[in-house]
Design an enzyme around this catalytic site. Structure first.
Site, PDB file in Angstrom:
ATOM      1  N   SER A 155       0.871  -1.208   0.154  1.00  0.00           N
ATOM      2  CA  SER A 155      -0.092  -0.043  -0.159  1.00  0.00           C
ATOM      3  C   SER A 155       0.908   1.243  -0.074  1.00  0.00           C
ATOM      4  CB  SER A 155      -0.910   0.062   1.139  1.00  0.00           C
ATOM      5  OG  SER A 155      -1.340   1.282   1.478  1.00  0.00           O
ATOM      6  N   TYR A 179       1.265   0.140  10.802  1.00  0.00           N
ATOM      7  CA  TYR A 179       0.788  -0.295   9.333  1.00  0.00           C
ATOM      8  C   TYR A 179       1.696  -0.040   8.296  1.00  0.00           C
ATOM      9  CZ  TYR A 179      -2.539  -0.315   5.351  1.00  0.00           C
ATOM     10  OH  TYR A 179      -2.773  -0.804   4.075  1.00  0.00           O
TER      11      TYR A 179
END
Length: 327
Positions: free
Chosen positions: A159, A185
């Site tokens: 991502s 993350y």
């Protein structure tokens, strides 16, 4: 640093869907595993592969949810697996290897985003464990089947969120630094991109190529841990709670558009002989400056650094006890 991050004019783009990307591709006789293949972009990825004739296996933590989501495709095989439980990963791999000789495509799609601090049974931080370490162990355990496929591809869902945090090799599990869900993350998504670099370097001599993907911003169950303030900040939903879709597909995508780059990396003939690259919008992403900007449609050198990728591979072997055995 030499890089393979050169766009190839794929013929697809930001608004392309998985159904469009798979058109004309015949996957009859191919065996495919898609983690998290029963919701969001994972479900659309499975639909695309299934439509092209592949045999798809979906490892799932929530079997009932998976059965309901995949009811329209009763021949998709659903198997129990939890990425936070190493024994569960080993058990799934053992079952797979007993029943299938080859694995042509592995899509490491499942993930968690910005979750509160939690740890797996080994003490590993949960986002790093679920998004990276679990998939690392799964890939290594399935390695013999990937090699036997003679041309297998592995797709790792990264991502642009990798810009929020690098892999901290001294403290990957936030034991000595303050935990922040987005930093964790970012570390996990950085690890996904670096994993593809290392895996491709190891696998290409045996015909296994690897790719990492930024799918775009898509409203799915992935946002379940976000507060309303965080949801407002990421701007995935309008004031009525409906997903925001960019008509140009630049970043706010439908799940069908979000699955397209994974499917393209897994199946495109244009990628024959290539690997170890980060892809976005059904294209090899261009290299960006190593700065702090929020540019999403390229990749910074640190996310594809082969030295960091090698360090991550060694760390992952140590943390999981999993190593590729010579054939």
């Amino acid at each position: 640093m030499a890089t393979k991050q050169t766009p190839i004019s794929s013929g697809f783009g930001a608004t392309s869907t998985a159904a469009e990307v798979i058109q004309g591709i015949d996957l009859t006789g191919k065996i495919i595993v898609v983690t998290g293949g029963y919701s969001g972009i994972g479900l659309e990825t499975v639909r695309a592969f299934h439509s092209a004739g592949a045999k798809v296996i979906v490892p799932a933590r929530d079997i009932n949810k998976a059965k309901a989501a995949l009811a329209e495709m009763p021949d998709v095989l659903i198997e129990v697996m939890d990425l936070l439980h190493p024994a569960s990963i080993d058990a799934f791999a053992d079952r797979f290897l007993r029943h299938f000789d080859k694995l042509h495509i592995l899509v490491n799609n499942a993930g968690v985003m910005a979750a509160p601090l939690a740890r797996d049974e080994r003490g590993n931080e949960s986002q790093f464990a679920a998004n990276h370490l679990g998939h690392f162990q799964l890939t290594v355990r399935l390695w013999p089947a990937l090699v036997r496929a003679e041309g297998a591809r592995v797709v790792a869902l990264s991502s642009y969120g990798y810009i929020r945090g690098e892999v901290d090799f001294d403290d990957p599990h936030f034991e000595h630094r303050e935990y922040h869900p987005w930093a964790a993350y970012g570390q996990a998504k950085s690890a996904n991109a670096l994993f593809a670099v290392a895996l491709d370097s190891i696998g290409q001599r045996q015909g296994v190529r690897a790719f990492s993907v930024h799918p775009g911003g898509i409203a799915t169950d992935l946002q379940r841990h976000l507060s309303q303030t965080e949801l407002d900040a990421v701007k995935l939903f309008d004031e009525n709670g409906k997903p925001i879709i960019d008509p140009e597909g630049a970043d706010r995508k439908t799940p069908q558009q979000g699955a397209a780059t994974s499917v393209w990396c897994a199946t495109s003939p244009r990628l024959e002989g290539l690997g170890g690259v980060y892809c976005v919008n059904c294209e090899i992403a261009p290299l960006l400056p190593n700065d702090e900007s929020m540019e999403r449609f390229g990749v910074r050198p640190r996310a594809i650094d082969p030295v960091a990728a090698g360090r991550l591979w060694q760390l992952s072997e140590q943390l999981t006890g999993s190593k590729i055995k010579p054939e």
